[in-house]
Design a protein around this motif. Structure first.
Motif, mmCIF file in Angstrom:
data_model
loop_
_atom_site.group_PDB
_atom_site.id
_atom_site.type_symbol
_atom_site.label_atom_id
_atom_site.label_comp_id
_atom_site.label_asym_id
_atom_site.label_seq_id
_atom_site.Cartn_x
_atom_site.Cartn_y
_atom_site.Cartn_z
ATOM 1 N N VAL A 339 0.860 -1.184 0.000
ATOM 2 C CA VAL A 339 0.000 0.000 0.000
ATOM 3 C C VAL A 339 0.898 1.237 0.000
ATOM 4 C CG1 VAL A 339 -1.782 1.282 1.235
ATOM 5 C CG2 VAL A 339 -1.808 -1.230 1.247
ATOM 6 N N GLU A 340 0.767 2.071 -1.071
ATOM 7 C CA GLU A 340 1.555 3.299 -1.182
ATOM 8 C C GLU A 340 0.688 4.399 -1.784
ATOM 9 O OE1 GLU A 340 6.149 2.079 -1.986
ATOM 10 O OE2 GLU A 340 4.763 1.632 -3.638
ATOM 11 N N ASN A 341 0.713 5.551 -1.144
ATOM 12 C CA ASN A 341 0.002 6.730 -1.664
ATOM 13 C C ASN A 341 -1.471 6.435 -1.961
ATOM 14 O OD1 ASN A 341 2.467 8.205 -1.635
ATOM 15 N ND2 ASN A 341 3.020 7.252 -3.606
ATOM 16 N N GLY A 342 -2.111 5.663 -1.090
ATOM 17 C CA GLY A 342 -3.516 5.385 -1.245
ATOM 18 C C GLY A 342 -3.851 4.395 -2.334
ATOM 19 N N ARG A 343 -2.837 3.719 -2.881
ATOM 20 C CA ARG A 343 -3.062 2.731 -3.930
ATOM 21 C C ARG A 343 -2.434 1.402 -3.499
ATOM 22 N NH1 ARG A 343 -4.552 5.096 -8.752
ATOM 23 N NH2 ARG A 343 -3.704 3.410 -10.002
ATOM 24 N N ALA A 344 -2.900 0.309 -4.061
ATOM 25 C CA ALA A 344 -2.422 -1.029 -3.699
ATOM 26 C C ALA A 344 -1.923 -1.766 -4.923
ATOM 27 C CB ALA A 344 -3.532 -1.825 -3.030
ATOM 28 N N ARG A 345 -0.890 -2.566 -4.731
ATOM 29 C CA ARG A 345 -0.385 -3.425 -5.797
ATOM 30 C C ARG A 345 0.134 -4.717 -5.149
ATOM 31 N NH1 ARG A 345 5.346 -2.841 -6.131
ATOM 32 N NH2 ARG A 345 6.105 -1.113 -4.811
ATOM 33 N N ASP A 346 0.029 -5.784 -5.919
ATOM 34 C CA ASP A 346 0.506 -7.074 -5.432
ATOM 35 C C ASP A 346 1.982 -7.242 -5.783
ATOM 36 O OD1 ASP A 346 -1.981 -7.610 -4.532
ATOM 37 O OD2 ASP A 346 -2.473 -9.106 -6.063
ATOM 38 N N VAL A 347 2.754 -7.710 -4.810
ATOM 39 C CA VAL A 347 4.168 -8.015 -5.036
ATOM 40 C C VAL A 347 4.376 -9.487 -4.702
ATOM 41 C CG1 VAL A 347 6.539 -7.592 -4.308
ATOM 42 C CG2 VAL A 347 4.946 -5.673 -4.535
ATOM 43 N N GLU A 348 4.837 -10.256 -5.672
ATOM 44 C CA GLU A 348 5.109 -11.674 -5.425
ATOM 45 C C GLU A 348 6.323 -11.806 -4.517
ATOM 46 O OE1 GLU A 348 5.681 -15.860 -7.916
ATOM 47 O OE2 GLU A 348 5.554 -13.919 -8.976
ATOM 48 N N VAL A 349 6.251 -12.738 -3.564
ATOM 49 C CA VAL A 349 7.349 -12.906 -2.611
ATOM 50 C C VAL A 349 7.738 -14.367 -2.497
ATOM 51 C CG1 VAL A 349 6.721 -10.878 -1.241
ATOM 52 C CG2 VAL A 349 5.750 -13.112 -0.652
ATOM 53 N N GLU A 350 9.000 -14.575 -2.145
ATOM 54 C CA GLU A 350 9.498 -15.900 -1.773
ATOM 55 C C GLU A 350 9.475 -15.978 -0.247
ATOM 56 O OE1 GLU A 350 10.358 -18.451 -3.650
ATOM 57 O OE2 GLU A 350 9.928 -17.369 -5.525
ATOM 58 N N LEU A 351 9.008 -17.111 0.276
ATOM 59 C CA LEU A 351 8.889 -17.275 1.721
ATOM 60 C C LEU A 351 10.116 -17.968 2.287
ATOM 61 C CD1 LEU A 351 5.171 -18.458 1.988
ATOM 62 C CD2 LEU A 351 6.090 -16.122 1.840
ATOM 63 N N GLY A 352 10.502 -17.518 3.480
ATOM 64 C CA GLY A 352 11.602 -18.153 4.192
ATOM 65 C C GLY A 352 11.127 -18.698 5.524
ATOM 66 N N MET A 353 11.819 -18.346 6.583
ATOM 67 C CA MET A 353 11.501 -18.861 7.908
ATOM 68 C C MET A 353 10.252 -18.202 8.489
ATOM 69 S SD MET A 353 13.950 -18.915 11.285
ATOM 70 C CE MET A 353 15.054 -20.105 10.525
ATOM 71 N N PHE A 354 9.442 -19.003 9.210
ATOM 72 C CA PHE A 354 8.293 -18.491 9.943
ATOM 73 C C PHE A 354 8.680 -18.295 11.404
ATOM 74 C CE2 PHE A 354 6.299 -19.980 6.194
ATOM 75 C CZ PHE A 354 5.051 -19.381 6.102
ATOM 76 N N GLY A 355 8.077 -17.292 12.039
ATOM 77 C CA GLY A 355 8.354 -17.060 13.449
ATOM 78 C C GLY A 355 7.313 -16.200 14.120
ATOM 79 N N GLN A 356 6.599 -16.767 15.063
ATOM 80 C CA GLN A 356 5.603 -16.111 15.911
ATOM 81 C C GLN A 356 4.757 -15.087 15.165
ATOM 82 O OE1 GLN A 356 6.985 -13.891 19.337
ATOM 83 N NE2 GLN A 356 5.413 -14.867 20.601
ATOM 84 N N GLY A 357 4.069 -15.591 14.183
ATOM 85 C CA GLY A 357 3.159 -14.726 13.451
ATOM 86 C C GLY A 357 3.795 -13.926 12.334
ATOM 87 N N ARG A 358 5.101 -14.078 12.111
ATOM 88 C CA ARG A 358 5.774 -13.373 11.022
ATOM 89 C C ARG A 358 6.457 -14.386 10.115
ATOM 90 N NH1 ARG A 358 5.686 -7.955 11.723
ATOM 91 N NH2 ARG A 358 7.128 -7.651 9.987
ATOM 92 N N VAL A 359 6.804 -13.931 8.913
ATOM 93 C CA VAL A 359 7.453 -14.805 7.962
ATOM 94 C C VAL A 359 8.497 -14.001 7.196
ATOM 95 C CG1 VAL A 359 5.634 -14.365 6.246
ATOM 96 C CG2 VAL A 359 7.118 -16.369 5.995
ATOM 97 N N GLU A 360 9.620 -14.625 6.946
ATOM 98 C CA GLU A 360 10.670 -14.012 6.138
ATOM 99 C C GLU A 360 10.211 -13.950 4.678
ATOM 100 O OE1 GLU A 360 15.219 -15.061 4.634
ATOM 101 O OE2 GLU A 360 14.195 -16.332 6.089
#
Length: 377
Positions: A339-360
């Motif tokens: 979310v930037e300047n009131g607009r949204a765009r999808d960014v593809e991501v690669e996942l790494g380690m998970f940790g307490q509700g967060r993910v790399e």
């Protein structure tokens, strides 16, 4: 639809719940984990912004650790019984005249119990005291007894597997120091062996067996005390399939009932998987023991519930987002809604380690400080 501005997200986020759950199960072992960083800040997106999530969270750099949390129980090292020894030349036993109190710790050369006023003292060793030792005797139990004599300062003999006249002379000095008849021989009516100092758990056979008390008649072989090791430890069980998360030497932190958090490590891993008493859980599990780095700091009563955190891999200074910020992309894979300047765009991501509700996460154009959409609470 392109990966520029996005439309409504709720249906896709609902579909994502199962997908993320599957990823967390694979990447995190289905276990709780710890993030070594400050919580992310969240901002509210102005109401009425089309296609935008109602709240956002920051992309932050953190240290992620995939440590595993387990419920454990505070206790002591392995349980065993101390049985009454036979007097030299046999005999029908006698009257119990003194007994180490429950909860006490008995160390080398200290009394364990007394029969007819004669003390039986604890010595260290793995071999049981099953015979009377005297000049000419040979064996591992002889060496074990001589090691104890030497540790107590009674020397003048070679510590080996042969009981010599010099050994007998040292035994006489030990007997004299305890006001015993100086025979130069020693038997089960004078000493009992255990691997180290012991803590008295209860009298008698333990586990619902008969209890005994001072004044009771004791015969050779009767269970006198149920003891454990004196060191405080934590025990817990894990599914056999997850044994790799708790190898011997794995570092751990234990949170005690009063909130104290103490370091330790896995000191023993069971070799046999067994099914517990829970009829609803037939998963084969193995026993794990955690020892503390500083056992003297451990407080709490036996069988108290504790939390064990097994330290896993730590990833330093990685970009991360809340797990619930992930989107299941139409073409497969995962992304985040930037979310930037009131607009949204999808960014593809690669996942790494998970940790307490967060993910790399990593992805082209993704940087620290960006805002990503998250579902409303």
């Amino acid at each position: 639809m392109s990966r520029g501005e996005t439309g409504a997200r709720p249906p896709r986020r609902r579909r994502l719940v199962l997908a993320v759950a599957a990823v967390v199960t694979v990447a995190g072992g289905g276990a709780a984990v710890t993030v070594l960083a400050n919580p992310d800040s969240r901002d509210t997106v102005p109401a009425g912004s089309p296609g935008l999530s109602s709240t956002t969270a920051s992309v932050t750099r953190v240290d992620l650790s995939d440590s595993t949390r387990r419920d454990g129980t505070l206790g002591h090292l392995g349980e065993r019984r101390i049985n009454a020894g036979a007097a030299a030349g046999g005999g029908a036993g006698g009257t119990l005249t003194w007994l180490a109190p429950t909860g006490s710790v008995v160390k080398r050369n200290e009394r364990v119990y007394e029969i007819d006023g004669r003390a039986v003292r604890l010595m260290y060793g793995a071999e049981p005291m099953y015979r009377t030792l005297k000049t000419g005797a040979k064996g591992k139990d002889v060496r074990q007894w001589e090691e104890n004599l030497a540790a107590l300062g009674y020397t003048g003999f070679d510590v080996d597997e042969e009981y010599t006249a010099k050994t007998a002379a040292a035994v006489e000095r030990w007997q004299k120091s305890h006001d015993l008849r100086r025979t130069g021989t020693v038997g089960p009516d004078q000493i009992a062996f255990a691997g180290s100092a012991v803590r008295v758990k209860e009298t008698g056979a333990g586990s619902g067996g008969d209890r005994i008390a001072v004044g009771d008649r004791i015969t050779p072989g009767s269970p006198v005390l149920t003891v454990t090791g004196s060191e405080r430890v934590v025990g817990f069980r894990i599914p056999a399939a997850e044994a790799g998360s708790a190898r011997a030497g794995t570092r751990a932190h234990v949170t005690l009932p009063d909130g104290t958090r103490l370091p330790g490590k896995v000191s023993a891993v069971g070799r046999t998987a067994t099914v517990g008493d829970d009829p609803q859980d037939k998963t084969p599990k193995i026993d794990i023991t955690v020892s503390f780095d500083d056992p003297d700091k451990v407080t709490g009563v036996d069988q108290s519930p504790v939390t064990v955190e097994l330290t896993g891999e730590t990833r330093k200074d990685v970009l991360s987002v809340p797990v619930n910020a992930l989107l299941a992309l139409p073409d497969g894979g995962f992304g985040v809604q930037v979310v930037e300047n009131g607009r949204a765009r999808d960014v593809e991501v690669e996942l790494g380690m998970f940790g307490q509700g967060r993910v790399e996460v990593s992805g082209e154009g993704l940087r620290e400080g960006m805002k990503v959409g998250v579902p409303s609470a």
